[in-house]
Design a protein around this motif. Structure first.
Motif, PDB file in Angstrom:
ATOM      1  N   THR A   1       0.828  -1.206   0.000  1.00 56.60           N
ATOM      2  CA  THR A   1       0.000   0.000   0.000  1.00 56.60           C
ATOM      3  C   THR A   1       0.866   1.262   0.000  1.00 56.60           C
ATOM      4  O   THR A   1       2.079   1.206   0.213  1.00 56.60           O
ATOM      5  CB  THR A   1      -0.916   0.025   1.238  1.00 56.60           C
ATOM      6  N   ARG A   2       0.194   2.377  -0.199  1.00 60.58           N
ATOM      7  CA  ARG A   2       0.872   3.668  -0.163  1.00 60.58           C
ATOM      8  C   ARG A   2       1.462   3.916   1.224  1.00 60.58           C
ATOM      9  O   ARG A   2       0.989   3.392   2.232  1.00 60.58           O
ATOM     10  CB  ARG A   2      -0.098   4.803  -0.500  1.00 60.58           C
ATOM     11  N   ALA A   3       2.470   4.772   1.277  1.00 57.70           N
ATOM     12  CA  ALA A   3       3.151   5.047   2.540  1.00 57.70           C
ATOM     13  C   ALA A   3       2.571   6.237   3.290  1.00 57.70           C
ATOM     14  O   ALA A   3       2.973   6.511   4.420  1.00 57.70           O
ATOM     15  CB  ALA A   3       4.637   5.287   2.282  1.00 57.70           C
ATOM     16  N   ASP A   4       1.615   6.941   2.688  1.00 60.37           N
ATOM     17  CA  ASP A   4       1.141   8.185   3.301  1.00 60.37           C
ATOM     18  C   ASP A   4      -0.176   8.040   4.048  1.00 60.37           C
ATOM     19  O   ASP A   4      -0.834   9.028   4.351  1.00 60.37           O
ATOM     20  CB  ASP A   4       0.995   9.269   2.229  1.00 60.37           C
ATOM     21  N   HIS A   5      -0.584   6.825   4.361  1.00 59.77           N
ATOM     22  CA  HIS A   5      -1.837   6.651   5.087  1.00 59.77           C
ATOM     23  C   HIS A   5      -1.683   7.137   6.533  1.00 59.77           C
ATOM     24  O   HIS A   5      -0.747   6.729   7.229  1.00 59.77           O
ATOM     25  CB  HIS A   5      -2.257   5.182   5.100  1.00 59.77           C
ATOM     26  N   PRO A   6      -2.605   7.980   7.001  1.00 60.10           N
ATOM     27  CA  PRO A   6      -2.483   8.494   8.371  1.00 60.10           C
ATOM     28  C   PRO A   6      -2.848   7.470   9.439  1.00 60.10           C
ATOM     29  O   PRO A   6      -2.413   7.588  10.581  1.00 60.10           O
ATOM     30  CB  PRO A   6      -3.461   9.679   8.391  1.00 60.10           C
ATOM     31  N   THR A   7      -3.658   6.459   9.100  1.00 62.12           N
ATOM     32  CA  THR A   7      -4.081   5.478  10.088  1.00 62.12           C
ATOM     33  C   THR A   7      -4.091   4.077   9.470  1.00 62.12           C
ATOM     34  O   THR A   7      -4.077   3.914   8.244  1.00 62.12           O
ATOM     35  CB  THR A   7      -5.502   5.768  10.616  1.00 62.12           C
ATOM     36  N   GLY A   8      -4.159   3.086  10.347  1.00 66.51           N
ATOM     37  CA  GLY A   8      -4.276   1.716   9.888  1.00 66.51           C
ATOM     38  C   GLY A   8      -5.573   1.448   9.163  1.00 66.51           C
ATOM     39  O   GLY A   8      -5.638   0.597   8.266  1.00 66.51           O
ATOM     40  N   THR A   9      -6.629   2.159   9.549  1.00 68.02           N
ATOM     41  CA  THR A   9      -7.915   1.994   8.875  1.00 68.02           C
ATOM     42  C   THR A   9      -7.824   2.419   7.424  1.00 68.02           C
ATOM     43  O   THR A   9      -8.372   1.757   6.528  1.00 68.02           O
ATOM     44  CB  THR A   9      -9.012   2.808   9.595  1.00 68.02           C
ATOM     45  N   ASP A  10      -7.136   3.515   7.168  1.00 64.48           N
ATOM     46  CA  ASP A  10      -6.963   3.980   5.791  1.00 64.48           C
ATOM     47  C   ASP A  10      -6.172   2.958   4.973  1.00 64.48           C
ATOM     48  O   ASP A  10      -6.489   2.703   3.807  1.00 64.48           O
ATOM     49  CB  ASP A  10      -6.253   5.335   5.777  1.00 64.48           C
ATOM     50  N   ARG A  11      -5.149   2.357   5.579  1.00 58.17           N
ATOM     51  CA  ARG A  11      -4.360   1.342   4.888  1.00 58.17           C
ATOM     52  C   ARG A  11      -5.223   0.109   4.602  1.00 58.17           C
ATOM     53  O   ARG A  11      -5.160  -0.481   3.521  1.00 58.17           O
ATOM     54  CB  ARG A  11      -3.142   0.948   5.723  1.00 58.17           C
TER      55      ARG A  11
END
Length: 225
Positions: free
Chosen positions: A41-51
């Motif tokens: 996944t992308r590295a810029d997710h602010p939270t685990g939920t976004d990932r």
């Protein structure tokens, strides 16, 4: 540690597929090495939920469970309890777990998240502080939040678009985003005593469990998948 989490999650009766979502190629390589399916996944997710949402978007799953990668002793039965909490309520879009706090030190430990619920089993608030406050000194039960999250697909894929409010920012707890946006969270009770790895001391404690005779005496915990 991630292999233990994957193996434990794979023992769940209700999970049909287990993915490891990461933005770190080192983790991805290790996961592929022991046979796990990986979503980079992308590295810029602010939270685990976004990932989790990014990883889930590439599947057709209608119910998704977010299991933290720092829970090497995760109980498969606890995962199933969280899933059933959502499936048993057609109106429910998000569910998680709680258990009574037995160690008084956990109530004041900011790394142990507490939750309070209403009479119908929905979360009123999550906090790193000891809630509720026992002003009368009569004694209260504090409940530890167990960080397993279950989502219906529609909510999870839209979660990152929800407004991040002051409570989430203050507590650094992503589940507060749902409450601040009026989305109820069903909270089921579990006996699972979460052993997350947040500090070097936590890691030492978990390593001692894996090497100790007490842990080896529990075949349901020690498993090769």
């Amino acid at each position: 540690m991630i292999q233990h989490v994957w193996e434990r999650a794979s023992l769940s009766r209700y999970l049909t597929r287990v993915l490891i979502a990461t933005d770190d190629e080192r983790i991805a390589a290790v996961a592929r090495g022991f046979g796990a399916e990986v979503r980079f996944t992308r590295a810029d997710h602010p939270t685990g939920t976004d990932r989790t949402a990014e990883a889930a978007s590439s599947t057709d799953a209608q119910v998704i469970v977010n299991i933290q990668g720092d829970e090497p002793l995760i109980d498969p039965a606890a995962i199933d309890t969280s899933i059933l909490a959502l499936l048993d309520d057609p109106e429910c879009e998000m569910a998680t777990l709680k258990k009574p706090i037995s160690d008084p030190a956990d109530a004041t430990n900011p790394n142990v998240v507490k939750v309070v619920t209403n009479h119908s089993g929905h979360a009123l608030y999550f906090s790193r502080a000891p809630i509720p406050h026992d002003r009368a000194g009569e004694g209260v039960v504090h409940w530890k939040h167990v960080g397993v999250y279950v989502y219906r697909r529609r909510l999870l894929l839209s979660y990152s678009s929800l407004n991040q409010g002051p409570l989430e920012r203050a507590e650094r707890l992503e589940q507060l985003r749902a409450l601040e946006n009026g989305i109820p969270i069903r909270v089921a009770e579990t006996d699972y005593e979460t052993v997350g790895v947040d500090t070097p001391e936590d890691l030492q404690a978990v390593e001692s469990l894996f090497s100790g005779s007490i842990f080896r005496a529990e075949p349901v915990v020690e498993t090769n998948g």
